[in-house]
Design a protein around this motif. Structure first.
Motif, mmCIF file in Angstrom:
data_model
loop_
_atom_site.group_PDB
_atom_site.id
_atom_site.type_symbol
_atom_site.label_atom_id
_atom_site.label_comp_id
_atom_site.label_asym_id
_atom_site.label_seq_id
_atom_site.Cartn_x
_atom_site.Cartn_y
_atom_site.Cartn_z
ATOM 1 N N CYS A 181 0.847 -1.205 0.000
ATOM 2 C CA CYS A 181 0.000 0.000 0.000
ATOM 3 C C CYS A 181 0.876 1.245 0.000
ATOM 4 O O CYS A 181 2.068 1.198 0.319
ATOM 5 C CB CYS A 181 -0.929 0.001 1.213
ATOM 6 S SG CYS A 181 -0.052 -0.036 2.786
ATOM 7 N N ASP A 182 0.265 2.350 -0.359
ATOM 8 C CA ASP A 182 0.979 3.631 -0.310
ATOM 9 C C ASP A 182 1.008 4.188 1.110
ATOM 10 O O ASP A 182 1.993 4.789 1.534
ATOM 11 C CB ASP A 182 0.310 4.643 -1.253
ATOM 12 C CG ASP A 182 0.408 4.223 -2.705
ATOM 13 O OD1 ASP A 182 1.531 3.964 -3.163
ATOM 14 O OD2 ASP A 182 -0.640 4.132 -3.371
ATOM 15 N N TYR A 183 -0.094 3.985 1.833
ATOM 16 C CA TYR A 183 -0.200 4.509 3.198
ATOM 17 C C TYR A 183 -0.762 3.428 4.115
ATOM 18 O O TYR A 183 -1.729 2.742 3.760
ATOM 19 C CB TYR A 183 -1.125 5.733 3.258
ATOM 20 C CG TYR A 183 -0.594 6.924 2.493
ATOM 21 C CD1 TYR A 183 0.184 7.893 3.119
ATOM 22 C CD2 TYR A 183 -0.878 7.077 1.132
ATOM 23 C CE1 TYR A 183 0.684 8.974 2.416
ATOM 24 C CE2 TYR A 183 -0.389 8.158 0.421
ATOM 25 C CZ TYR A 183 0.394 9.102 1.070
ATOM 26 O OH TYR A 183 0.884 10.171 0.372
ATOM 27 N N LEU A 184 -0.174 3.314 5.302
ATOM 28 C CA LEU A 184 -0.664 2.397 6.323
ATOM 29 C C LEU A 184 -1.180 3.229 7.490
ATOM 30 O O LEU A 184 -0.448 4.051 8.047
ATOM 31 C CB LEU A 184 0.461 1.476 6.801
ATOM 32 C CG LEU A 184 0.130 0.572 7.996
ATOM 33 C CD1 LEU A 184 -0.891 -0.497 7.602
ATOM 34 C CD2 LEU A 184 1.398 -0.071 8.563
ATOM 35 N N LEU A 185 -2.451 3.040 7.864
ATOM 36 C CA LEU A 185 -3.060 3.773 8.982
ATOM 37 C C LEU A 185 -3.170 2.842 10.185
ATOM 38 O O LEU A 185 -3.821 1.794 10.112
ATOM 39 C CB LEU A 185 -4.446 4.296 8.579
ATOM 40 C CG LEU A 185 -5.293 4.924 9.688
ATOM 41 C CD1 LEU A 185 -4.566 6.091 10.361
ATOM 42 C CD2 LEU A 185 -6.642 5.383 9.126
#
Length: 744
Positions: free
Chosen positions: A680-684
């Motif tokens: 993924c581009d961003y991990l929250l």
């Protein structure tokens, strides 16, 4: 208008404006630019004076340039000197250190829902004589009273809040029961101000005894500026309606009280000196009882100048009085501009002085009012005052609060007369109740305060419930419109514009605002925004696109709920979807508030056994899911959401305009997540992630406060070094397509 007739206005308001600019946009480069421009202005003014015989130049222009230049330069020097020789030594010597403190409680102790706030004037620190104010916050009652002398030991840090700095409070501390100490010495520090504080507390006790809780808290806010007891929903309604100024003690409140006292006494006391002395004494007492709030002091100074002038048969100039008040308030403490309420007060008053009368005349002509009907004239005056004040505070509310209230003039038209009645009734009730012989009269005025208080709450609630009653103004086009409109106003004053220019300027301003809104709306439909809010421990995240908004989690600390509602209500009146990935409060806490404030189309809740008490009155669609499952939801035209539930843990995988975001809740195990979702581009995240080494991501967004971030930082850093955090505010990402992502 001749320049020299309003010299104090020019000096005072220029000084205040430059101090504010340097304080809020604090950096060396900005300050240097202002100093250079100040010197240039003074130089040009002097140059014009030298060549005045060769070139025909208005003398007032050269005088104005010199005055503005020298005043701006003085303001820069004043705030630099104050910062370097008053503020910085305190920070350098004491910040982030454990201190032994001797001093006294110098303000009324504030009791909040979960904490106590003590303002300590320290006269000795580590046995050295000092004069420093410290704001101490404790979760437990430290068993002391106002103005008690104390002996304490705790660790302090630098105070960041502008309001604290404006009060001369440069240090703050959080009391630790295990490591810190605090002891009341059993002695009182006497001062005249302590008498005013005791009067304030007695008046609050009177209102509590006479009125129900809601109207009592409202009256305490209106009369004394004490908003601590006001419920969050009431404060939120006032904020949405743009009428928070009604529950903050200001110049308007002081003017009403002074006007009421004058009305009672003018036919009894004929001696103008005696009458002026009584009014001035009442003004000073009110200033003291309300804690010398800057907006009240500003009004007090103007009233003192007005009544002193009347006593000697002279007229005062409103702008000169305003400029004098600015000088008095900021001369000894340039950081006074840190109080936004003071800036709003000065801005609103300047608008009233400059525009209210002109707007009233314009409306009278347009409505062809030739009679002397006092009711109609009074209504026109109220509209003119509200409109002029509202227009002049737009720049400050936009920059400070990122919102404007389109209906504020209409709301104020109905609310301000009611506030006047509440103010007078609450004042008389609270004071009469303290007089044993005539205390029964207090119940009459308390009844009036209760009736009109409830009426005010209903009116404010009605206007706050109107869609877009509060509009988010933190948009590029809105700032451009503000600059454009300000330039039109400056040009208008420079050329002494008349009706034709005003009409053209208003039309041009409206066109620029409309075109800006339309262009922004078109661009907004081609991009999506992911917002992760600062909610302490928990996750609240929304996805916005055009007129659509959905939440993929909505939990966190109690205190953050209304901030979130306030933020989104400026742009949205409904919510498309709310997904609850876990029934823990850190993912679901705000669901009831969001449901009560907005029309929610769909709610998706994890676990068929979820307690649905909060959903009973909900008329929309509710879906629940449990067990191992996998499904896809289209949140908007640019965003799809895949929900993967494995072993009672929910993973959410978003594709936002070509970029991917993986949101994992607590107890997640990446080893159990299908491999296609591990990139993924961003991990929250809001907690540690098991088997995080299996992830391939470019950025991590951590939702949590500073303490939580510090405890999790090392494990999160193992995933990737590029970490966004909500500990300092909202994390906001704008996805414009493909790899074009803007961090706001």
């Amino acid at each position: 208008m001749k320049f020299m007739k309003r010299l104090l206005a020019t000096v005072g308001l220029t000084y205040l404006s430059v101090l504010s600019a340097v304080f809020y946009f604090a950096n060396g480069t900005f300050t240097n630019i202002i100093i250079i421009l100040s010197a240039l202005s003074a130089f040009v003014g002097i140059f014009f004076k030298v060549i005045k015989n060769k070139i025909r130049i208005n003398k007032s222009l050269s005088d104005l340039l010199i005055t503005v230049g020298l005043t701006s330069f003085a303001a820069c020097i004043a705030i630099i000197l104050y910062s370097n020789f008053i503020y910085e030594p305190v920070i350098v010597n004491y910040s982030d250190k454990e201190l032994n403190i001797e001093g006294y409680i110098s303000e009324e102790i504030q009791k909040n829902e979960n904490s106590y706030v003590y303002i300590i004037s320290a006269d000795k620190i580590n046995s050295n004589s000092e004069n420093v104010k410290i704001r101490l916050i404790s979760r437990v009652d430290l068993k002391c009273e106002d103005f008690d002398r104390i002996d304490a030991k705790f660790t302090v840090s630098k105070a960041e809040n502008g309001y604290n700095l404006s009060k001369g409070i440069y240090l703050t501390a959080f009391y630790d029961e295990e490591n810190d100490s605090f002891e009341s010495m059993g002695e009182k520090q006497f001062s005249l101000y302590s008498i005013a504080v005791n009067v304030r507390k007695a008046m609050k006790s009177s209102l509590d005894a006479l009125l129900p809780e809601n109207t009592s808290s409202l009256c305490k806010a209106v009369l004394l500026g004490d908003k601590q007891a006001l419920p969050y929903d009431i404060k939120d309604d006032f904020s949405k309606a743009g009428t928070s100024f009604l529950i903050v003690v200001s110049g308007m409140h002081l003017s009403i009280i002074a006007g009421f006292i004058l009305f009672l006494l003018k036919n009894i006391i004929k001696n103008r000196y005696a009458l002026a002395s009584i009014i001035l004494a009442i003004v000073f007492c009110f200033m003291a009882v309300t804690g010398f709030t800057p907006s009240v002091v500003r009004s007090g100074i103007m009233l003192i100048l007005t009544y002193c002038s009347k006593a000697v048969f002279r007229r005062t100039d409103g702008l000169n009085s305003l400029g004098t008040a600015a000088i008095v308030l900021t001369l000894l403490n340039p950081f006074a501009v840190g109080d936004i309420g003071m800036l709003l007060s000065f801005s609103a008053t300047a608008g009233i002085v400059l525009w209210a009368n002109k707007i009233e005349i314009f409306l009278s002509r347009k409505l062809r009012l030739t009679g002397k009907n006092k009711l109609i004239r009074g209504a026109l005056n109220l509209i003119s005052v509200s409109l002029s004040a509202s227009l002049w505070i737009i720049p400050i509310t936009t920059i400070a609060f990122h919102r404007v209230s389109p209906f504020v003039v209409l709301t104020a038209f109905f609310a301000e007369p009611i506030v006047s009645v509440i103010l007078i009734c609450a004042m008389l009730a609270s004071l009469l109740y303290l007089c044993p012989v005539i205390s029964f009269f207090a119940y009459i005025f308390a009844l009036g305060a209760d009736v009109f208080g409830n009426l005010l709450l209903r009116i404010i609630s009605l206007f706050a419930s109107i869609p877009y009653s509060c509009v988010n103004s933190d948009k590029p086009y809105f700032y451009l419109w503000l600059i454009f409109t300000a330039l039109l106003v400056v040009i208008g004053y420079a050329i002494k514009a008349k009706g034709f220019y005003v009409r053209c300027a208003v039309t041009a301003s409206a066109v620029v605002l409309t075109v800006g809104w339309a262009v922004y709306a078109i661009i907004g439909n081609n991009s999506a925004t992911l917002k992760i809010y600062n909610v302490g421990s928990g996750v609240t995240a929304s996805v916005e696109c055009g007129s659509n908004i959905s939440f993929i989690s909505c939990g966190g600390a109690n205190s953050s709920a209304y901030q979130i509602i306030e933020d989104i209500s400026g742009d949205f009146s409904s919510i498309d979807s709310i997904i609850i990935p876990n029934t823990k409060l850190k993912y679901s806490k705000y669901l009831p508030q969001l449901m009560s404030e907005f029309d929610v189309s769909n709610i998706l809740v994890y676990d068929n056994n979820t307690d649905k008490k909060s959903l009973k009155k909900y008329g929309g669609k509710i879906d629940t899911f449990s067990g191992d499952c996998h499904f896809t939801i289209n949140l908007n035209s640019l965003t799809t959401l895949e929900v993967i539930n494995i072993d009672s843990v929910t993973y959410q995988y978003l594709n936002i305009n070509g970029s991917t975001v993986l949101f994992v809740t607590s107890k997640s195990d990446i080893a159990k997540l299908p491999e296609k979702y591990r990139t993924c581009d961003y991990l929250l995240v809001d907690s540690n992630v098991k088997n995080s080494n299996l992830l391939s991501c470019k950025n991590v967004i951590f939702s949590g406060d500073k303490n939580l971030l510090e405890s999790k930082y090392n494990s999160i850093k193992e995933i990737i070094d590029n970490i966004y955090t909500t500990s300092d505010g909202v994390a906001e990402l704008v996805f414009s397509g493909g790899s074009n992502v803007k961090d706001k």
